[in-house]
Design an enzyme around this catalytic site. Structure first.
Site, PDB file in Angstrom:
ATOM      1  N   ALA A   1       0.568  -1.095  -0.134  1.00 43.23           N
ATOM      2  CA  ALA A   1      -0.196   0.026   0.248  1.00 43.23           C
ATOM      3  C   ALA A   1       0.833   1.579   0.115  1.00 43.23           C
ATOM      4  O   ALA A   1       0.337   2.598  -0.417  1.00 43.23           O
ATOM      5  CB  ALA A   1      -0.875   0.012   1.401  1.00 43.23           C
TER       6      ALA A   1
ATOM      7  N   GLY B   1       3.290   1.260  -2.266  1.00 44.38           N
ATOM      8  CA  GLY B   1       4.302   1.860  -2.823  1.00 44.38           C
ATOM      9  C   GLY B   1       3.627   2.750  -3.849  1.00 44.38           C
ATOM     10  O   GLY B   1       2.328   3.186  -3.577  1.00 44.38           O
TER      11      GLY B   1
ATOM     12  N   ILE C   1       2.543   1.620  -7.127  1.00 48.15           N
ATOM     13  CA  ILE C   1       1.079   1.577  -7.937  1.00 48.15           C
ATOM     14  C   ILE C   1      -0.293   2.025  -7.125  1.00 48.15           C
ATOM     15  O   ILE C   1      -1.483   2.812  -7.773  1.00 48.15           O
ATOM     16  CB  ILE C   1       1.328   0.111  -8.398  1.00 48.15           C
ATOM     17  CG1 ILE C   1       1.969  -0.606  -9.183  1.00 48.15           C
ATOM     18  CG2 ILE C   1      -0.287  -0.021  -8.460  1.00 48.15           C
ATOM     19  CD1 ILE C   1       1.492  -1.513  -9.656  1.00 48.15           C
TER      20      ILE C   1
ATOM     21  N   ARG D   1      14.761 -16.246 -11.733  1.00 48.78           N
ATOM     22  CA  ARG D   1      13.153 -16.562 -11.143  1.00 48.78           C
ATOM     23  C   ARG D   1      13.167 -17.473 -10.515  1.00 48.78           C
ATOM     24  O   ARG D   1      12.075 -16.938 -10.063  1.00 48.78           O
ATOM     25  CB  ARG D   1      12.859 -16.690 -13.011  1.00 48.78           C
ATOM     26  CG  ARG D   1      11.628 -16.090 -13.059  1.00 48.78           C
ATOM     27  CD  ARG D   1      10.916 -16.415 -14.554  1.00 48.78           C
ATOM     28  NE  ARG D   1       9.666 -16.310 -14.434  1.00 48.78           N
ATOM     29  CZ  ARG D   1       8.526 -15.360 -14.352  1.00 48.78           C
ATOM     30  NH1 ARG D   1       9.688 -14.184 -14.360  1.00 48.78           N
ATOM     31  NH2 ARG D   1       8.057 -15.369 -14.864  1.00 48.78           N
TER      32      ARG D   1
ATOM     33  N   GLN E   1      -0.132 -14.839   2.606  1.00 49.79           N
ATOM     34  CA  GLN E   1      -1.405 -13.767   2.265  1.00 49.79           C
ATOM     35  C   GLN E   1      -2.729 -14.448   2.307  1.00 49.79           C
ATOM     36  O   GLN E   1      -3.688 -14.067   2.549  1.00 49.79           O
ATOM     37  CB  GLN E   1      -1.411 -13.373   0.857  1.00 49.79           C
ATOM     38  CG  GLN E   1      -0.191 -11.884   1.628  1.00 49.79           C
ATOM     39  CD  GLN E   1       0.740 -10.746   0.601  1.00 49.79           C
ATOM     40  OE1 GLN E   1      -0.537 -10.368  -0.004  1.00 49.79           O
ATOM     41  NE2 GLN E   1       0.789 -10.107   1.534  1.00 49.79           N
TER      42      GLN E   1
ATOM     43  N   ASP F   1      -1.814  -5.403 -19.723  1.00 49.42           N
ATOM     44  CA  ASP F   1      -1.663  -5.932 -21.291  1.00 49.42           C
ATOM     45  C   ASP F   1      -2.369  -5.790 -22.331  1.00 49.42           C
ATOM     46  O   ASP F   1      -2.686  -5.584 -23.783  1.00 49.42           O
ATOM     47  CB  ASP F   1      -1.724  -7.541 -21.310  1.00 49.42           C
ATOM     48  CG  ASP F   1      -0.214  -7.684 -20.136  1.00 49.42           C
ATOM     49  OD1 ASP F   1       0.417  -7.444 -19.558  1.00 49.42           O
ATOM     50  OD2 ASP F   1      -0.623  -8.592 -19.192  1.00 49.42           O
TER      51      ASP F   1
ATOM     52  N   HIS G   1       1.786 -13.316 -17.395  1.00 47.53           N
ATOM     53  CA  HIS G   1       1.627 -12.115 -17.915  1.00 47.53           C
ATOM     54  C   HIS G   1       3.180 -11.983 -17.748  1.00 47.53           C
ATOM     55  O   HIS G   1       4.230 -11.500 -16.771  1.00 47.53           O
ATOM     56  CB  HIS G   1       1.597 -10.772 -16.617  1.00 47.53           C
ATOM     57  CG  HIS G   1       1.907  -9.774 -16.325  1.00 47.53           C
ATOM     58  ND1 HIS G   1       1.412  -9.161 -17.875  1.00 47.53           N
ATOM     59  CD2 HIS G   1       2.857  -8.891 -15.615  1.00 47.53           C
ATOM     60  CE1 HIS G   1       2.256  -7.877 -17.066  1.00 47.53           C
ATOM     61  NE2 HIS G   1       2.909  -8.035 -16.085  1.00 47.53           N
TER      62      HIS G   1
HETATM   63  C1  LMR Z   1       4.653  -3.896 -16.449  1.00 47.08           C
HETATM   64  O1  LMR Z   1       4.251  -5.139 -17.416  1.00 47.08           O
HETATM   65  O2  LMR Z   1       4.351  -3.355 -16.749  1.00 47.08           O
HETATM   66  C2  LMR Z   1       5.055  -4.962 -15.165  1.00 47.08           C
HETATM   67  O3  LMR Z   1       4.357  -6.161 -15.111  1.00 47.08           O
HETATM   68  C3  LMR Z   1       6.819  -4.695 -16.013  1.00 47.08           C
HETATM   69  C4  LMR Z   1       7.400  -5.620 -14.799  1.00 47.08           C
HETATM   70  O4  LMR Z   1       8.102  -6.600 -15.065  1.00 47.08           O
HETATM   71  O5  LMR Z   1       7.793  -4.639 -13.426  1.00 47.08           O
END
Ligand code: LMR
Length: 439
Positions: free
Chosen positions: A102, A104, A106, A188, A202, A249, A277
Site C-alpha cells: 500500500a 508503493g 501503484i 527467476r 497472504q 496487457d 503476464h
Molecule cells: C509491466 O507489465 O509493466 C510490469 O509487470 C513490468 C515488470 O516486470 O515489473
C-alpha cells in the site's frame, strides 16, 4: 506488474500517535480529557472525556472510544452512522477493500481512485485496509495522512498494518500489489520462491479472516503463479475468485491496434490476452475487433500483427522501464480499476475482457490447474464466465498451447509445488522466461 514492497514480517504493530494527535486537536477546550500512557501492545488509546454540567456540548462528532477497528488511522477512528445523515442515507453498505504494497507507487495512484468513488460508484462507501511491511511503515502512515487530508466523503475507514491476518479481516476485495522485485543476478526460480512465500501467507490469511466471497486480484509479479499459490492456500474461498492482472496487457494491445488502424482506442474491442503476464503472453488479434469488424479485415498486414504488434505488447513493460527508470505505476493502477469495474458492471453486449483465472473446466483445451489469462464476461455481480465462442486458427492455437505461454506456466507451477501443497518443487523453467519488465 511493477512491484511495491515486500511484506516479510508479520509482527503486530499498532498506531496510536496520530489518533492521539488528531483527537487532541479536535477535542473542544471545555472538555477535560485524560490521555493515558500508551503501551505498544495496547489495541487502542483509551480516551475518557468529561463535560462540565450546563456547558454547551454535543460536538459535531461524538468523541468516543474507537470500536474494535484494528489499527484504524487518525480521523478514520471516529465512529459514524451512515443512516443518520441525510446525504448518506441512500448509500450502500460499506465494503472493505484490502490493498497490499500500500505504500508503493501503484497503490499511490490506486488508493485515491478507490477513495474518490470512481471505481465502486458515488453511493458506495469504502473502508481501506492497507498492508505494508515493517520497512514501509512510515510511508504507510504518510499515505494514510494524505488520505485523511483529501476529505473523500466516501472513504469512511482507513486502517494500516503489517499483519495480513489483521489487515485482511472481512475483506471483500483484496488487491495484492506488494511483491519483491527481481534484483540483479537473481534467478527467476528464487523470485518465484520469495514472492511465493508472501502469497502463500497472504492466501492463508485470506482463508482465515476475509469474507468468504472475497475477490482477489494479484498484481505482484509473477502474478499468474502468485495468484495460483494464493488460491491454493485459501481452500475455503472459491478458486474462481482469484485473478491475475492482465488487464494492463489488454489495454496496451488495444492502444497498439488503434494506433495502427488510425482510430481512437475506444473503437477496439474483444481483445484477449492469453496466458502468462510475461513476454510469452499471446495478444489475440484474430478475435479482436475494430469498430465491430475483425481486426484482420482492418489491418491487413498479418506479418505486423504476428510479429511487431505481438512483441510490442509482450515487451511494453520493459520499454517503459527503460524510459522511466521504474516500472509502470499509473497505468497499472488504471488497469486495476478497469479489472474491478469489469467484474462489477455488466460487460457490454458482444464484448469481453481478459483476466488471469483458474483453468479448471476451461473450454479451450488449456491445461488445467494453472492461472491463465482468458476472455471473460460478467453480469456485474463480481463473478464471470469464460467466453465460449472464440475463433482459433493454427497460429493462435500454436502460440497459446504448444509454443510457450502454457508451458511456461506449467513450469512455474512445478517450481512452486512446495508452496501449493503439490509435493516437491522441480524447477525446470525455460531459459527465456521473463516478466514484461525484464529485457
Ligand atoms: C509491466 O507489465 O509493466 C510490469 O509487470 C513490468 C515488470 O516486470 O515489473
Amino acid at each position: 506488474m511493477a512491484v511495491a514492497e515486500l511484506n516479510s514480517a508479520f509482527t503486530k504493530t499498532h498506531f496510536h500517535s496520530s489518533q492521539l494527535s488528531f483527537l487532541s486537536r479536535s477535542v473542544p477546550k471545555h472538555q477535560h480529557c485524560d490521555f493515558p500512557t500508551l503501551h505498544r501492545t495496547q489495541q487502542h488509546a483509551r480516551i475518557s472525556c468529561s463535560v462540565t454540567q450546563n456547558q454547551v456540548q454535543a460536538p459535531a462528532v461524538q468523541i468516543q472510544e474507537p470500536k474494535s477497528k484494528s489499527d484504524c488511522y487518525g480521523v478514520f477512528c471516529l465512529t459514524y452512522d451512515l443512516k443518520a445523515e441525510e446525504e448518506t442515507k441512500s448509500w450502500k453498505k460499506l465494503i472493505n477493500i484490502a490493498v497490499s504494497g500500500a505504500a508503493g507507487m501503484i497503490s499511490n495512484h490506486l488508493l485515491f481512485k478507490l477513495a474518490s468513488g470512481e471505481v465502486f460508484g458515488p453511493d458506495q462507501p469504502i473502508a481501506l485496509k492497507l498492508l505494508g511491511s515493517e520497512r514501509s511503515l512510515q510511508a504507510l502512515e504518510g499515505v494514510a495522512m494524505e488520505l485523511e487530508d483529501s476529505l473523500f466523503p466516501l472513504l469512511r475507514e482507513v486502517s494500516i498494518g503489517i499483519d495480513p491476518y489483521e489487515v485482511f479481516q472481512d475483506a471483500e476485495w483484496a488487491l495484492l500489489i506488494g511483491a519483491k522485485p527481481r534484483g540483479p543476478g537473481m534467478e527467476r526460480a528464487d523470485l518465484l520462491d520469495i514472492n511465493g512465500q508472501i502469497f502463500a501467507e497472504q492466501g492463508r490469511a485470506l482463508n482465515a479472516v476475509a469474507s468468504r466471497n472475497v475477490k482477489v486480484i494479484v498484481v505482484g509479479n509473477p502474478c499468474n503463479t502468485n495468484a495460483l499459490i494464493c488460491m491454493k492456500n485459501a481452500p475455503n474461498i472459491p478458486a474462481k475468485n482469484f485473478h491475475a492482472l492482465t488487464r494492463l496487457d489488454e489495454n496496451r494491445a488495444k492502444c497498439q491496434l488503434a494506433l495502427k488502424a488510425g482510430v481512437f482506442y475506444d473503437k477496439v474491442s474483444n481483445v484477449t490476452i492469453w496466458g502468462n503476464h510475461s513476454t510469452t503472453q499471446v495478444p489475440d488479434f484474430l478475435n479482436a475487433k475494430i469498430d465491430g469488424m475483425p481486426v484482420i479485415d482492418v489491418i491487413k498486414d498479418r506479418k505486423w500483427l504476428e510479429e511487431e504488434f505481438t512483441e510490442k505488447v509482450q515487451k511494453r513493460g520493459g520499454v517503459l522501464i527503460q524510459k522511466w527508470g521504474r516500472s509502470s505505476a499509473a497505468s497499472t493502477a488504471v488497469s486495476i480499476v478497469d479489472a474491478i469495474r469489469a467484474l462489477i458492471t455488466p460487460t457490454p453486449k458482444g464484448d469481453w475482457f481478459s483476466t488471469g483465472v483458474y483453468t479448471d473446466g476451461n473450454p479451450y483445451g488449456i491445461a488445467e490447474g494453472i492461472v491463465f489469462s482468458m476472455p471473460c464476461r460478467s453480469n456485474g455481480d463480481g463473478d464471470y464466465v469464460l467466453v465460449k465462442d472464440v475463433i482459433f486458427d493454427d497460429y493462435l492455437r500454436n502460440r497459446i498451447a504448444k509454443a510457450s505461454t502454457e508451458a511456461e506456466l506449467l513450469a512455474e507451477k512445478r517450481c512452486v509445488a512446495h508452496l501449493t501443497g503439490e509435493g516437491i518443487a522441480v524447477c525446470d523453467l525455460p531459459g527465456d522466461t521473463m516478466l514484461p519488465g525484464e529485457m
